[in-house]
Design an enzyme around this catalytic site. Sequence first.
Site, PDB file in Angstrom:
ATOM      1  N   ARG A   1       0.853  -1.203   0.000  1.00 26.08           N
ATOM      2  CA  ARG A   1       0.000   0.000   0.000  1.00 26.08           C
ATOM      3  C   ARG A   1       0.883   1.245   0.000  1.00 26.08           C
ATOM      4  O   ARG A   1       0.618   2.220  -0.689  1.00 26.08           O
ATOM      5  CB  ARG A   1      -0.922  -0.004   1.212  1.00 26.08           C
ATOM      6  CG  ARG A   1      -2.224  -0.768   0.997  1.00 26.08           C
ATOM      7  CD  ARG A   1      -2.011  -2.201   0.507  1.00 26.08           C
ATOM      8  NE  ARG A   1      -3.230  -2.946   0.340  1.00 26.08           N
ATOM      9  CZ  ARG A   1      -3.775  -3.720   1.272  1.00 26.08           C
ATOM     10  NH1 ARG A   1      -3.170  -3.881   2.446  1.00 26.08           N
ATOM     11  NH2 ARG A   1      -4.888  -4.363   1.024  1.00 26.08           N
TER      12      ARG A   1
ATOM     13  N   ASP B   1       0.198  -7.012  -3.152  1.00 29.12           N
ATOM     14  CA  ASP B   1      -1.219  -6.705  -2.927  1.00 29.12           C
ATOM     15  C   ASP B   1      -1.729  -5.950  -4.145  1.00 29.12           C
ATOM     16  O   ASP B   1      -0.988  -5.767  -5.129  1.00 29.12           O
ATOM     17  CB  ASP B   1      -1.414  -5.902  -1.619  1.00 29.12           C
ATOM     18  CG  ASP B   1      -2.722  -6.292  -0.928  1.00 29.12           C
ATOM     19  OD1 ASP B   1      -3.775  -6.155  -1.569  1.00 29.12           O
ATOM     20  OD2 ASP B   1      -2.694  -6.732   0.229  1.00 29.12           O
TER      21      ASP B   1
ATOM     22  N   HIS C   1      -6.527 -10.139  -3.721  1.00 33.02           N
ATOM     23  CA  HIS C   1      -5.491  -9.112  -3.536  1.00 33.02           C
ATOM     24  C   HIS C   1      -4.438  -9.162  -4.646  1.00 33.02           C
ATOM     25  O   HIS C   1      -3.258  -8.908  -4.392  1.00 33.02           O
ATOM     26  CB  HIS C   1      -4.817  -9.278  -2.164  1.00 33.02           C
ATOM     27  CG  HIS C   1      -5.716  -8.898  -1.014  1.00 33.02           C
ATOM     28  ND1 HIS C   1      -5.819  -7.607  -0.545  1.00 33.02           N
ATOM     29  CD2 HIS C   1      -6.559  -9.635  -0.255  1.00 33.02           C
ATOM     30  CE1 HIS C   1      -6.690  -7.565   0.471  1.00 33.02           C
ATOM     31  NE2 HIS C   1      -7.161  -8.791   0.655  1.00 33.02           N
TER      32      HIS C   1
ATOM     33  N   ASP D   1      -6.625 -14.482   1.895  1.00 34.71           N
ATOM     34  CA  ASP D   1      -7.684 -13.707   2.558  1.00 34.71           C
ATOM     35  C   ASP D   1      -8.560 -12.966   1.553  1.00 34.71           C
ATOM     36  O   ASP D   1      -8.142 -12.672   0.442  1.00 34.71           O
ATOM     37  CB  ASP D   1      -7.070 -12.691   3.544  1.00 34.71           C
ATOM     38  CG  ASP D   1      -6.124 -11.730   2.850  1.00 34.71           C
ATOM     39  OD1 ASP D   1      -5.363 -12.181   1.964  1.00 34.71           O
ATOM     40  OD2 ASP D   1      -6.135 -10.534   3.180  1.00 34.71           O
ATOM     41  N   GLU D   2      -9.749 -12.667   1.999  1.00 35.15           N
ATOM     42  CA  GLU D   2     -10.659 -11.737   1.311  1.00 35.15           C
ATOM     43  C   GLU D   2     -10.749 -11.991  -0.197  1.00 35.15           C
ATOM     44  O   GLU D   2     -10.634 -11.070  -0.989  1.00 35.15           O
ATOM     45  CB  GLU D   2     -10.230 -10.299   1.581  1.00 35.15           C
ATOM     46  CG  GLU D   2     -10.328  -9.950   3.055  1.00 35.15           C
ATOM     47  CD  GLU D   2      -9.829  -8.552   3.383  1.00 35.15           C
ATOM     48  OE1 GLU D   2     -10.494  -7.890   4.171  1.00 35.15           O
ATOM     49  OE2 GLU D   2      -8.771  -8.128   2.881  1.00 35.15           O
TER      50      GLU D   2
ATOM     51  N   TYR E   1      -4.136  -5.406  15.490  1.00 38.64           N
ATOM     52  CA  TYR E   1      -4.092  -4.669  14.225  1.00 38.64           C
ATOM     53  C   TYR E   1      -3.573  -3.262  14.474  1.00 38.64           C
ATOM     54  O   TYR E   1      -4.265  -2.389  15.015  1.00 38.64           O
ATOM     55  CB  TYR E   1      -5.468  -4.698  13.542  1.00 38.64           C
ATOM     56  CG  TYR E   1      -5.503  -5.791  12.479  1.00 38.64           C
ATOM     57  CD1 TYR E   1      -4.909  -7.032  12.726  1.00 38.64           C
ATOM     58  CD2 TYR E   1      -6.080  -5.580  11.230  1.00 38.64           C
ATOM     59  CE1 TYR E   1      -4.904  -8.024  11.760  1.00 38.64           C
ATOM     60  CE2 TYR E   1      -6.083  -6.579  10.253  1.00 38.64           C
ATOM     61  CZ  TYR E   1      -5.492  -7.794  10.533  1.00 38.64           C
ATOM     62  OH  TYR E   1      -5.476  -8.780   9.578  1.00 38.64           O
TER      63      TYR E   1
ATOM     64  N   TRP F   1      -0.872  -2.771   8.455  1.00 38.32           N
ATOM     65  CA  TRP F   1      -1.323  -2.475   7.084  1.00 38.32           C
ATOM     66  C   TRP F   1      -1.081  -0.990   6.863  1.00 38.32           C
ATOM     67  O   TRP F   1      -1.273  -0.186   7.788  1.00 38.32           O
ATOM     68  CB  TRP F   1      -2.803  -2.829   6.928  1.00 38.32           C
ATOM     69  CG  TRP F   1      -3.078  -4.265   7.242  1.00 38.32           C
ATOM     70  CD1 TRP F   1      -3.652  -4.757   8.367  1.00 38.32           C
ATOM     71  CD2 TRP F   1      -2.752  -5.396   6.431  1.00 38.32           C
ATOM     72  NE1 TRP F   1      -3.711  -6.135   8.306  1.00 38.32           N
ATOM     73  CE2 TRP F   1      -3.164  -6.549   7.131  1.00 38.32           C
ATOM     74  CE3 TRP F   1      -2.150  -5.557   5.176  1.00 38.32           C
ATOM     75  CZ2 TRP F   1      -2.998  -7.841   6.613  1.00 38.32           C
ATOM     76  CZ3 TRP F   1      -1.998  -6.838   4.673  1.00 38.32           C
ATOM     77  CH2 TRP F   1      -2.416  -7.954   5.381  1.00 38.32           C
ATOM     78  N   THR F   2      -0.706  -0.614   5.621  1.00 31.69           N
ATOM     79  CA  THR F   2      -0.180   0.750   5.492  1.00 31.69           C
ATOM     80  C   THR F   2      -1.003   1.674   4.585  1.00 31.69           C
ATOM     81  O   THR F   2      -0.462   2.626   4.040  1.00 31.69           O
ATOM     82  CB  THR F   2       1.288   0.705   5.012  1.00 31.69           C
ATOM     83  OG1 THR F   2       1.332  -0.020   3.770  1.00 31.69           O
ATOM     84  CG2 THR F   2       2.185   0.041   6.028  1.00 31.69           C
ATOM     85  N   GLU F   3      -2.294   1.421   4.464  1.00 34.09           N
ATOM     86  CA  GLU F   3      -3.117   2.335   3.650  1.00 34.09           C
ATOM     87  C   GLU F   3      -2.985   3.791   4.116  1.00 34.09           C
ATOM     88  O   GLU F   3      -2.969   4.706   3.308  1.00 34.09           O
ATOM     89  CB  GLU F   3      -4.604   1.947   3.705  1.00 34.09           C
ATOM     90  CG  GLU F   3      -4.979   0.753   2.874  1.00 34.09           C
ATOM     91  CD  GLU F   3      -4.901  -0.543   3.648  1.00 34.09           C
ATOM     92  OE1 GLU F   3      -4.192  -0.590   4.681  1.00 34.09           O
ATOM     93  OE2 GLU F   3      -5.542  -1.518   3.226  1.00 34.09           O
TER      94      GLU F   3
HETATM   95  C1  ACM Z   1      -6.378  -9.195   6.388  1.00 34.18           C
HETATM   96  O1  ACM Z   1      -6.419  -8.284   7.231  1.00 34.18           O
HETATM   97  N1  ACM Z   1      -7.084  -9.099   5.278  1.00 34.18           N
HETATM   98  C2  ACM Z   1      -5.578 -10.385   6.599  1.00 34.18           C
END
Ligand code: ACM
Length: 611
Positions: free
Chosen positions: A153, A182, A257, A332-333, A424, A470-472
Amino acid sequence: MKKALILMFCWINLCVSANHCIIPEPVSYNEFKGKLISNGFQFQDNSNLKKIEYAKTLFNEYLTSIKISDEGETKIKLNLNNSIKNKEGYILEVNSMGILIEAIDFGGFHNALQTLKQLLPVSSENNLFEIPHCKIIDEPRFEWRGLMLDVSRHFFTVEEVKDYINKMSEFKFNKFHWHLTDDEGWRIEIKSLPKLTEIGAWRGERNGRFGENRPAPTESEPKTYGGFYTQEEVKEIIAFADKRNITIVPEIDVPGHSMALLAAYPELSTKKEITQVSVGHKFAEWFGDGSFKMHTENMLNPTDEKVYEILEKIYSEVGKLFPGEYIHMGGDECYKGYWKESDEVKNFMMKNNMKDMHDLQAYFINRVQHIIESNGKKMIGWDEITEGQLNKDAAVMSWQGMKGGIKAAKLGHKVVMSPTTFAYLDYIQGDQSVENSIYASLSLEKSYKFEPVPDSVNPKYIMGGQANLWTEVIPTLSFAYYMTYPRALSISETLWSPKETKNWDNFSHKILVHFNRFSKQETNISKAVLDPIVTVYKSGEKLMCRLENNIPGTEIYYSIDNTYPVEYGIKYTVPFEIPKGDLSLRTQTFLNNQGVGRALQIHREELLKRL
Ligand code: ACM
């Protein structure tokens, strides 16, 4: 402010004289009468371990940075001790003769030297300094003590990644989970697939917050934001981490992703449409219950053999580069909408007797697992990989709370607990009025409550835990540190220290000493824990406010009539009404009449929105 700092130091000194300030808390610490007075150190190394030179060099570099001589008279003896069973465990003794460190392997000596650093003053200016006589017996509770950094990100340079690794090693973390791919960028050179980095590592330049205010990417715009690590750079970072007792777990996140991969190889999706590396624009709809819809296809086509040919190339190069046991395959996702619509997928499922999307996803995961294992590694993935039939040897990283990890452990999988609820680090840690807002919050105190072994599972399946960054909303290393620390310290204590030794009051005092150490190293970390915690609720028609602070000994003052400073306002004792009107709550935490946290100012309209 200066007065406040002096006060904070007095408070810190109290802590030092009452106890040690080592994070993570050692298994046992015994202090004896007397102090070792030192003018600096020299090693007397009897370990005969080849790698020990690294630990000694790094320690000496640290001494130089805090102006303590590495040619002083105090001996640091390094002895092997066969009775120490844990390779990362150690015994450290300080007495009038000097310092004795015993361990059985490099990891133990490395960890002992991190503890010793924390027994030293933040700077000695080449003067004599003291260390209390003490004996520390220590070993980790968990084998997996991880931090994850997302470099997709936002891109972080080689030097920045090294810095991040170096810092985490000081707190005895031993796994660096490197989220390398990603939708917003592919960050690792794969020599047999140069387009991955020629195209996938670069995106159009945008400023500000990720999301709907960022215009979608266009094919013709210059792709100037990004970067990637060459394989030579990756090797350099692996060697750097290894010298700090850190194993790197690379993540190549598939089948979802994958927009950056698909920008390079659009033929690997079901629609095979040309796409661009995401610029952090809005390309998904989230429905609040964890379900979502992707406006752009960002997942690989699990029915296409070409997908597995490319994944074989990727994981085999990744497997050759990284010496660690595990490769993370993401998982994931993964949105299934495009799979459901595709005739190719429907035919494949019919032919292979697959009843639903879980079967199809499980088929994909098993193929990837086979690729990873045939390259000599074990596979770990996010907890969605348990949605279908999962092969036993796969390990699971539980992020959607603890439930995925509990399910996996009950099925006999090895598990790393990494739940959003406690671990997180992209969630804000202070009041939203003074933080870079994101959809959720996680205070330091909450992160300290993380317990990786739920009552209902056999502890032997829980390898440990991890916190994820996570670096958004994190474009710089400095802000990455702000978001990582001090919460990573609470995670480190949870993953290293015996459960019984964890104690919030003790930890919150130690944290204050570490604030000082970080500030001496000019590292920007969050002191949000010192701010008031504002909670609003309705009582009948009244808008009520509760103020708290989790650091013992502090007082909170406030005003609700637009006056300041709040120090001359009202001392908080019980919840109070925020009256109607064009007014703001102002509040701040005080210690001995000096402000220690940030002054918060929140308009009534904002407070109403929080109900
Ligand atoms: C995640 O936070 N989608 C692993």
